[in-house]
Design a protein around this motif. Structure first.
Motif, PDB file in Angstrom:
ATOM      1  N   GLY A 141      14.488   3.045  -7.894  1.00  0.00           N
ATOM      2  CA  GLY A 141      14.712   3.496  -6.412  1.00  0.00           C
ATOM      3  C   GLY A 141      13.924   2.338  -5.132  1.00  0.00           C
ATOM      4  O   GLY A 141      14.192   2.746  -3.590  1.00  0.00           O
ATOM      5  N   GLU A 142      12.552   2.465  -5.489  1.00  0.00           N
ATOM      6  CA  GLU A 142      12.718   1.384  -4.430  1.00  0.00           C
ATOM      7  C   GLU A 142      13.173  -0.052  -4.365  1.00  0.00           C
ATOM      8  O   GLU A 142      13.022  -0.541  -3.047  1.00  0.00           O
ATOM      9  CB  GLU A 142      11.286   1.574  -4.822  1.00  0.00           C
ATOM     10  CG  GLU A 142      10.022   0.391  -3.663  1.00  0.00           C
ATOM     11  CD  GLU A 142       9.356   1.648  -3.223  1.00  0.00           C
ATOM     12  OE1 GLU A 142       9.071   1.384  -1.543  1.00  0.00           O
ATOM     13  OE2 GLU A 142      10.153   2.427  -2.632  1.00  0.00           O
ATOM     14  N   TYR A 143      13.283  -0.656  -5.744  1.00  0.00           N
ATOM     15  CA  TYR A 143      14.127  -2.007  -5.261  1.00  0.00           C
ATOM     16  C   TYR A 143      15.720  -1.592  -4.638  1.00  0.00           C
ATOM     17  O   TYR A 143      15.300  -2.616  -3.473  1.00  0.00           O
ATOM     18  CB  TYR A 143      14.416  -2.069  -6.768  1.00  0.00           C
ATOM     19  CG  TYR A 143      15.184  -3.694  -6.521  1.00  0.00           C
ATOM     20  CD1 TYR A 143      13.406  -5.160  -6.671  1.00  0.00           C
ATOM     21  CD2 TYR A 143      16.652  -3.615  -6.816  1.00  0.00           C
ATOM     22  CE1 TYR A 143      15.062  -6.605  -6.649  1.00  0.00           C
ATOM     23  CE2 TYR A 143      16.781  -5.081  -6.768  1.00  0.00           C
ATOM     24  CZ  TYR A 143      16.508  -6.390  -6.835  1.00  0.00           C
ATOM     25  OH  TYR A 143      16.963  -7.513  -6.691  1.00  0.00           O
TER      26      TYR A 143
ATOM     27  N   ALA B 160       8.574  -2.783  -6.250  1.00  0.00           N
ATOM     28  CA  ALA B 160       9.684  -2.027  -7.239  1.00  0.00           C
ATOM     29  C   ALA B 160       8.169  -2.384  -8.640  1.00  0.00           C
ATOM     30  O   ALA B 160       8.555  -1.048  -8.907  1.00  0.00           O
ATOM     31  CB  ALA B 160      10.831  -2.001  -7.842  1.00  0.00           C
ATOM     32  N   VAL B 161       7.455  -3.531  -8.591  1.00  0.00           N
ATOM     33  CA  VAL B 161       6.189  -3.234  -9.724  1.00  0.00           C
ATOM     34  C   VAL B 161       5.079  -2.696  -8.691  1.00  0.00           C
ATOM     35  O   VAL B 161       4.552  -2.022 -10.062  1.00  0.00           O
ATOM     36  CB  VAL B 161       5.754  -4.690  -9.020  1.00  0.00           C
ATOM     37  CG1 VAL B 161       4.814  -4.664 -10.553  1.00  0.00           C
ATOM     38  CG2 VAL B 161       7.375  -5.742 -10.393  1.00  0.00           C
TER      39      VAL B 161
ATOM     40  N   LEU C 118       0.792  -1.126  -0.183  1.00  0.00           N
ATOM     41  CA  LEU C 118      -0.179  -0.038  -0.103  1.00  0.00           C
ATOM     42  C   LEU C 118       1.225   1.221   0.057  1.00  0.00           C
ATOM     43  O   LEU C 118       0.519   2.194  -0.276  1.00  0.00           O
ATOM     44  CB  LEU C 118      -0.911  -0.065   1.090  1.00  0.00           C
ATOM     45  CG  LEU C 118      -1.906   1.378   1.322  1.00  0.00           C
ATOM     46  CD1 LEU C 118      -2.161   0.736  -0.099  1.00  0.00           C
ATOM     47  CD2 LEU C 118      -2.449   0.942   2.848  1.00  0.00           C
ATOM     48  N   ARG C 119       2.045   0.471   0.733  1.00  0.00           N
ATOM     49  CA  ARG C 119       3.343   2.277   0.989  1.00  0.00           C
ATOM     50  C   ARG C 119       3.561   2.593  -0.475  1.00  0.00           C
ATOM     51  O   ARG C 119       3.229   4.000  -1.549  1.00  0.00           O
ATOM     52  CB  ARG C 119       3.355   2.128   1.544  1.00  0.00           C
ATOM     53  CG  ARG C 119       5.134   3.622   1.703  1.00  0.00           C
ATOM     54  CD  ARG C 119       6.142   2.848   2.883  1.00  0.00           C
ATOM     55  NE  ARG C 119       6.575   1.350   1.969  1.00  0.00           N
ATOM     56  CZ  ARG C 119       8.012   2.042   1.477  1.00  0.00           C
ATOM     57  NH1 ARG C 119       8.175   2.954   0.660  1.00  0.00           N
ATOM     58  NH2 ARG C 119       8.748   0.860   0.703  1.00  0.00           N
ATOM     59  N   ALA C 120       4.233   1.722  -0.988  1.00  0.00           N
ATOM     60  CA  ALA C 120       4.669   1.849  -2.467  1.00  0.00           C
ATOM     61  C   ALA C 120       3.980   2.469  -3.249  1.00  0.00           C
ATOM     62  O   ALA C 120       3.941   3.155  -4.391  1.00  0.00           O
ATOM     63  CB  ALA C 120       5.096   0.564  -2.907  1.00  0.00           C
ATOM     64  N   ALA C 121       2.137   1.680  -3.558  1.00  0.00           N
ATOM     65  CA  ALA C 121       1.227   2.166  -4.555  1.00  0.00           C
ATOM     66  C   ALA C 121       0.509   3.869  -4.169  1.00  0.00           C
ATOM     67  O   ALA C 121       0.902   4.096  -5.138  1.00  0.00           O
ATOM     68  CB  ALA C 121       0.225   0.703  -4.186  1.00  0.00           C
ATOM     69  N   VAL C 122       0.419   3.955  -2.833  1.00  0.00           N
ATOM     70  CA  VAL C 122       0.272   4.939  -2.620  1.00  0.00           C
ATOM     71  C   VAL C 122       0.833   6.467  -3.197  1.00  0.00           C
ATOM     72  O   VAL C 122       1.337   7.005  -3.794  1.00  0.00           O
ATOM     73  CB  VAL C 122      -0.322   5.392  -1.383  1.00  0.00           C
ATOM     74  CG1 VAL C 122      -0.315   6.554  -1.110  1.00  0.00           C
ATOM     75  CG2 VAL C 122      -1.636   4.435  -1.467  1.00  0.00           C
TER      76      VAL C 122
END
Length: 229
Positions: free
Chosen positions: A64-66, A147-148, A15-19
């Protein structure tokens, strides 16, 4: 039978990554489009800049997220290996440490000893990972998933202002892009709050105000320089 509780902590990673990705996609792409449009660029240049921002932003978010979450995962793995070695070489000390943890949480020493012994027999590493290191199956770092989620959500968010820019050429483009983006940001904030079980109003207002300020500032910069592309 009592109603089953639906806890939302299990959604925290994705949820954090998607938002974050969707919010960045809307704000950065809308800001880029309005900034270029305010500089009196051609419609083709505006769309090209928006599409380039979408692709570059999605790839940047994914990378960056990865890297960030991969670093967290590596740290967790190193701690688990260290804990595994300690359990093999100092099992009694590790058991005593686990007992002290449960005593500190309010159990009597007798009960804490029974709990620690049973959990150790069941899965010693899992017990220490969860109760000593704070690592559980629900909060383990998942770099690929993060990442995705970030890339897909960024691209989805960025597609919204870009679609508006395609549909509304001309002098109304800036107003339409900002207006549509603000509406989407409000919906995103409310949706994220709903998924996380938080109040919807403050979340929607927060992302809307910050996003609108970013777009207005970028449009101001473009208008200030006013260089045709």
């Amino acid at each position: 039978m009592p109603a089953k509780e639906h806890h939302r902590i299990f959604r925290s990673n994705w949820l954090r990554a998607a938002v974050l990705g969707a919010n960045d996609g809307i704000v950065s792409t809308a800001s880029l489009i309005t900034g270029v449009a305010a500089a009196q660029a051609t419609h083709g240049a505006i769309l090209t800049s928006g599409l380039a921002g979408l692709v570059a932003g999605a790839l940047s978010m994914a990378a960056g997220e990865y890297v960030s979450v991969r670093s967290q995962a590596d740290t967790e793995a190193a701690d688990l290996r260290m804990e595994q070695r300690s359990l093999k070489g100092n099992s009694e000390e590790e058991l005593a440490e686990l007992i002290d943890i449960y005593v500190d949480r309010g159990l009597t020493r007798q009960l804490a000893t029974q709990v620690a012994q049973q959990l150790t027999r069941h899965d010693a590493l899992d017990a220490h990972a969860r109760d000593e290191l704070g690592i559980s199956v629900h909060n383990r770092a998942r770099p690929v998933q993060a990442a995705v989620a970030s890339a897909a959500s960024f691209a989805g968010g960025a597609a919204l202002p870009l679609a508006v820019a395609v549909a509304v050429p001309g002098p109304q483009l800036i107003g339409w892009v900002i207006g549509a983006s603000v509406v989407c940001l409000a919906a995103l904030g409310a949706l994220a709050a709903h998924a996380g079980g938080a109040p919807k109003g403050p979340a929607a207002l927060r992302v809307t105000v910050l996003g609108a300020l970013a777009m207005a500032a970028t449009a101001g910069v473009g208008a200030l320089f006013g260089v045709a592309v």
